[in-house]
Design an enzyme around this catalytic site. Sequence first.
Site, PDB file in Angstrom:
ATOM      1  N   ARG A 179      -2.036  -7.045  14.104  1.00  0.00           N
ATOM      2  CA  ARG A 179      -2.551  -6.154  13.082  1.00  0.00           C
ATOM      3  C   ARG A 179      -3.395  -6.559  12.063  1.00  0.00           C
ATOM      4  NH1 ARG A 179       2.504  -3.685  11.418  1.00  0.00           N
ATOM      5  NH2 ARG A 179       1.791  -2.445  10.006  1.00  0.00           N
TER       6      ARG A 179
ATOM      7  N   LYS B 127       0.955  -1.228  -0.013  1.00  0.00           N
ATOM      8  CA  LYS B 127      -0.213  -0.096   0.038  1.00  0.00           C
ATOM      9  C   LYS B 127       0.841   1.159   0.026  1.00  0.00           C
ATOM     10  CE  LYS B 127      -2.323  -0.288   3.762  1.00  0.00           C
ATOM     11  NZ  LYS B 127      -2.492   0.639   4.800  1.00  0.00           N
TER      12      LYS B 127
ATOM     13  N   ARG C 124       9.905  -1.055  12.980  1.00  0.00           N
ATOM     14  CA  ARG C 124       8.960  -0.357  14.046  1.00  0.00           C
ATOM     15  C   ARG C 124       8.536  -1.458  15.034  1.00  0.00           C
ATOM     16  NH1 ARG C 124       5.211   2.035   9.443  1.00  0.00           N
ATOM     17  NH2 ARG C 124       4.008   0.750  10.646  1.00  0.00           N
TER      18      ARG C 124
ATOM     19  N   ARG D 279      10.987  -5.697   6.685  1.00  0.00           N
ATOM     20  CA  ARG D 279      10.489  -4.115   6.517  1.00  0.00           C
ATOM     21  C   ARG D 279      11.614  -3.303   7.371  1.00  0.00           C
ATOM     22  NH1 ARG D 279       4.484  -1.807   6.426  1.00  0.00           N
ATOM     23  NH2 ARG D 279       4.422  -2.727   4.212  1.00  0.00           N
TER      24      ARG D 279
ATOM     25  N   ARG E 228     -10.396   2.981   7.863  1.00  0.00           N
ATOM     26  CA  ARG E 228     -10.323   1.611   8.253  1.00  0.00           C
ATOM     27  C   ARG E 228     -11.697   0.868   8.839  1.00  0.00           C
ATOM     28  NH1 ARG E 228      -4.807   2.566   9.053  1.00  0.00           N
ATOM     29  NH2 ARG E 228      -3.435   0.672   8.834  1.00  0.00           N
TER      30      ARG E 228
END
Length: 218
Positions: free
Chosen positions: A171, A13, A160, A127, A88
């Site tokens: 998540r 995204k 993160r 990531r 969301r």
Amino acid sequence: MFIVLLGAPGSGKGTVGEILTKNLKLAHISTGDLFRENLKNETELGKKAREYMDKGELVPDEITIGMLKDRMKNSDVENGAILDGFPRTKLQAESLDKMLALDGNKVDMALNIDVPFDEIVERIANRRSCRGCNSIYNIVFNPPKQEGICDECGGELYQREDQKPEVVENRLEVYKKSADELIEYYTNAGTLYSIKAGDKAGKNSYQVAEEVEKYLRK
Ligand code: ADP
Ligand code: ZN
């Protein structure tokens, strides 16, 4: 033009959003980035959001919608925007429609980037984000030129808190719950555009963006 990006965390995204933003000359609005900005600056809003974000939970609608409303007033939104990470929930989708309608605008496309969950879990583990400019790297598929350092700004790359495996799973659960109602919402609105992406589908973020641009030009 207003484009909403649906798709799980790790679906590409963010990258698709960046490419489309540049090529279509739209504002890029990422509610995740806005929240992180608030955390960093230790604003009141950041303090309220932190406990939810650290767990990978959604920040309550009231806080999130208020923050987006503020951001939408910015002059760079005049020509439209790519919305990454908003809406969301169905309530957020409805408020967005109302917000846009006030200026005679609407959501032109809800882009659903559909990547299998097993691919996503692996991707997120690889990531890294830049502390300086929020650029995102994949240490396997899209590594920085120099390990641990951002190509764009020289900032430090880090993992993160919400990219750690335990939180990623939560998540994805949270995403699954909200995805169905958003897909239904935009299907009913006639604006849903779904693309199967990922390694197995043989489609990366650049190809997804290209397909979208082609479709929009038609
Ligand atoms: P992801 O990579 O999961 O898409 P983001 O960077 O978009 O994550 O968002 C990080 C966190 O910020 C989310 O886990 C959530 O806590 C919060 N957040 C971002 N956008 C929203 C939203 N539209 N509604 C509620 N919470 C949000
Ligand atoms: Zn950077």
